[in-house]
Design a protein around this motif. Structure first.
Motif, PDB file in Angstrom:
ATOM      1  N   LEU A 120       0.823  -1.206   0.000  1.00  0.00           N
ATOM      2  CA  LEU A 120       0.000   0.000   0.000  1.00  0.00           C
ATOM      3  C   LEU A 120       0.860   1.260   0.000  1.00  0.00           C
ATOM      4  CD1 LEU A 120      -2.797  -1.071   2.496  1.00  0.00           C
ATOM      5  CD2 LEU A 120      -3.097  -0.604   0.060  1.00  0.00           C
ATOM      6  N   ARG A 121       1.889   1.269   0.839  1.00  0.00           N
ATOM      7  CA  ARG A 121       2.766   2.442   0.900  1.00  0.00           C
ATOM      8  C   ARG A 121       3.625   2.547  -0.350  1.00  0.00           C
ATOM      9  NH1 ARG A 121       6.180   1.287   5.173  1.00  0.00           N
ATOM     10  NH2 ARG A 121       7.262   3.233   4.752  1.00  0.00           N
ATOM     11  N   ALA A 122       4.103   1.410  -0.852  1.00  0.00           N
ATOM     12  CA  ALA A 122       4.908   1.437  -2.080  1.00  0.00           C
ATOM     13  C   ALA A 122       4.099   1.996  -3.237  1.00  0.00           C
ATOM     14  CB  ALA A 122       5.410   0.032  -2.407  1.00  0.00           C
ATOM     15  N   ARG A 123       2.817   1.608  -3.314  1.00  0.00           N
ATOM     16  CA  ARG A 123       1.962   2.140  -4.376  1.00  0.00           C
ATOM     17  C   ARG A 123       1.859   3.661  -4.282  1.00  0.00           C
ATOM     18  NH1 ARG A 123      -4.247   0.929  -3.797  1.00  0.00           N
ATOM     19  NH2 ARG A 123      -3.803   2.262  -1.996  1.00  0.00           N
ATOM     20  N   VAL A 168       2.222  -3.915  -8.355  1.00  0.00           N
ATOM     21  CA  VAL A 168       1.753  -3.723  -6.980  1.00  0.00           C
ATOM     22  C   VAL A 168       0.225  -3.699  -6.949  1.00  0.00           C
ATOM     23  CG1 VAL A 168       1.640  -2.086  -5.065  1.00  0.00           C
ATOM     24  CG2 VAL A 168       3.833  -2.538  -6.169  1.00  0.00           C
ATOM     25  N   GLU A 169      -0.389  -2.977  -7.885  1.00  0.00           N
ATOM     26  CA  GLU A 169      -1.851  -2.914  -7.929  1.00  0.00           C
ATOM     27  C   GLU A 169      -2.461  -4.305  -8.121  1.00  0.00           C
ATOM     28  OE1 GLU A 169      -3.522  -0.428  -7.094  1.00  0.00           O
ATOM     29  OE2 GLU A 169      -2.811   1.462  -7.932  1.00  0.00           O
ATOM     30  N   LEU A 170      -1.826  -5.123  -8.942  1.00  0.00           N
ATOM     31  CA  LEU A 170      -2.328  -6.481  -9.144  1.00  0.00           C
ATOM     32  C   LEU A 170      -2.210  -7.307  -7.869  1.00  0.00           C
ATOM     33  CD1 LEU A 170      -0.964  -7.237 -12.717  1.00  0.00           C
ATOM     34  CD2 LEU A 170      -3.374  -7.206 -12.038  1.00  0.00           C
ATOM     35  N   ARG A 171      -1.106  -7.130  -7.155  1.00  0.00           N
ATOM     36  CA  ARG A 171      -0.971  -7.853  -5.887  1.00  0.00           C
ATOM     37  C   ARG A 171      -2.043  -7.430  -4.893  1.00  0.00           C
ATOM     38  NH1 ARG A 171       4.681  -7.069  -6.639  1.00  0.00           N
ATOM     39  NH2 ARG A 171       4.792  -5.449  -5.025  1.00  0.00           N
ATOM     40  N   LEU A 172      -2.469  -6.178  -4.985  1.00  0.00           N
ATOM     41  CA  LEU A 172      -3.485  -5.663  -4.074  1.00  0.00           C
ATOM     42  C   LEU A 172      -4.907  -6.004  -4.516  1.00  0.00           C
ATOM     43  CD1 LEU A 172      -1.918  -2.172  -3.348  1.00  0.00           C
ATOM     44  CD2 LEU A 172      -2.157  -4.045  -1.720  1.00  0.00           C
ATOM     45  N   ALA A 257      -2.359  -6.985   2.174  1.00  0.00           N
ATOM     46  CA  ALA A 257      -0.946  -7.306   1.910  1.00  0.00           C
ATOM     47  C   ALA A 257      -0.088  -6.112   2.294  1.00  0.00           C
ATOM     48  CB  ALA A 257      -0.735  -7.636   0.454  1.00  0.00           C
ATOM     49  N   LEU A 258       0.160  -5.969   3.567  1.00  0.00           N
ATOM     50  CA  LEU A 258       0.863  -4.779   4.044  1.00  0.00           C
ATOM     51  C   LEU A 258       2.362  -4.975   4.128  1.00  0.00           C
ATOM     52  CD1 LEU A 258      -1.521  -3.609   6.897  1.00  0.00           C
ATOM     53  CD2 LEU A 258      -1.418  -2.841   4.533  1.00  0.00           C
ATOM     54  N   ASP A 259       2.815  -6.228   4.151  1.00  0.00           N
ATOM     55  CA  ASP A 259       4.245  -6.436   4.385  1.00  0.00           C
ATOM     56  C   ASP A 259       4.740  -7.611   3.577  1.00  0.00           C
ATOM     57  OD1 ASP A 259       6.793  -6.666   5.297  1.00  0.00           O
ATOM     58  OD2 ASP A 259       6.281  -6.442   7.408  1.00  0.00           O
ATOM     59  N   ARG A 260       5.485  -7.309   2.500  1.00  0.00           N
ATOM     60  CA  ARG A 260       5.989  -8.371   1.633  1.00  0.00           C
ATOM     61  C   ARG A 260       7.157  -9.094   2.281  1.00  0.00           C
ATOM     62  NH1 ARG A 260       5.687  -4.073  -1.909  1.00  0.00           N
ATOM     63  NH2 ARG A 260       7.913  -3.988  -2.265  1.00  0.00           N
ATOM     64  N   SER A 261       7.741  -8.534   3.334  1.00  0.00           N
ATOM     65  CA  SER A 261       8.899  -9.185   3.967  1.00  0.00           C
ATOM     66  C   SER A 261       8.480 -10.197   5.013  1.00  0.00           C
ATOM     67  CB  SER A 261       9.809  -8.135   4.614  1.00  0.00           C
ATOM     68  OG  SER A 261       9.147  -7.510   5.687  1.00  0.00           O
ATOM     69  N   ALA A 262       7.199 -10.217   5.363  1.00  0.00           N
ATOM     70  CA  ALA A 262       6.731 -11.104   6.428  1.00  0.00           C
ATOM     71  C   ALA A 262       6.743 -12.555   5.974  1.00  0.00           C
ATOM     72  CB  ALA A 262       5.335 -10.692   6.853  1.00  0.00           C
TER      73      ALA A 262
END
Length: 262
Positions: A120-123, A168-172, A257-262
């Protein structure tokens, strides 16, 4: 002072546009802005400004244009603390904080976005970066030959940022809201495999699988006719997956999906 080169070349001092009387003034400032705080040789400036037929005394004319440009900036500015054009050993440099040049601010925002774990923030950061663009680099001026790398690298970076954004939009799970935007973008840039993949996936997830297949066939014909090549294996595999309605294509991270590193 703010220098804008991601679109028509503009200079703002204290938020007020500075009138640059001649096209050469704008181009000089645009070139120096791209190379902010790095010296650009007189020879290179001459090559860029007059690629086909330089004036009889190109260095004298260049010096005159730079003197005029300095005077305009000095009159519009607010004293010695203003960013300035300085003379080096064999050329000139624009001394300016890099965030004051929109192209450099764009580049930093892209770096920032790629280091953010939250989709969300990256977008939001990617959209902020892309909103800096008001049109083609340097107002559409594109020097021929090797000098064209001045603008082509920035235009390529913009397309890569667009691809990053839509992935990113697709992931969201925002496939429905971006599908039509992607159709137009991918048609305008048929060599960009990531855009083609993104539009196919967005259309498929939006229940428009037939259009996704049509996009693939159009791209395959274009690549064969214009370049004599086949689509990349990844695109071919995506095409087959769309035809088979592979359930894996429908998996999205969703708004949580707030954290891709989790």
């Amino acid at each position: 002072m703010e220098v804008r080169i991601l679109g028509p070349i503009e200079v703002l001092i204290g938020g007020t546009p500075v009138r640059l009387a001649k096209r050469q003034h704008r181009l000089i400032l645009g070139i120096l802005g791209i190379e902010a705080n790095r010296e650009v040789s007189s020879g290179r400036l001459i090559e860029l400004l007059w690629p086909e037929q330089p004036p009889a005394r190109p260095r004298a004319v260049l010096h005159s244009r730079l003197s005029e440009l300095r005077a305009m900036l000095r009159v519009a500015g607010d004293g010695p603390a203003q960013p300035s054009i300085v003379t080096g050993d064999d050329g000139y440099a624009l001394r300016i904080p890099t965030p004051a040049v929109d192209a450099h601010r764009f580049g930093q925002l892209i770096i920032d976005a790629r280091g953010i774990a939250s989709d969300l923030r990256a977008r939001d950061v990617l959209r902020q970066a892309l909103e800096l663009w008001r049109g083609p680099v340097l107002g559409g001026w594109s020097p021929a030959g090797p000098a064209g790398a001045l603008v082509s690298s920035l235009e390529a970076a913009r397309l890569t940022a667009i691809e990053d954004l839509y992935e990113v939009e697709l992931r969201l799970g925002n496939h429905r809201s971006i599908a039509d935007e992607l159709v137009a973008l991918s048609a305008a840039h048929p060599t960009r495999d990531r855009l083609t993949s993104a539009v196919m996936l967005a259309l498929h997830r939006a229940g428009r699988s037939a259009e996704a297949v049509s996009v693939y066939h159009q791209r395959r014909v274009w690549l064969s006719t214009e370049l004599g090549v086949d689509p990349a294996p990844a695109l071919q595999n995506l095409h087959v997956a769309v035809l088979r309605h592979d359930p894996a294509l429908d998996q999205v991270a969703g708004p949580g999906a707030l954290d891709r590193s989790a």
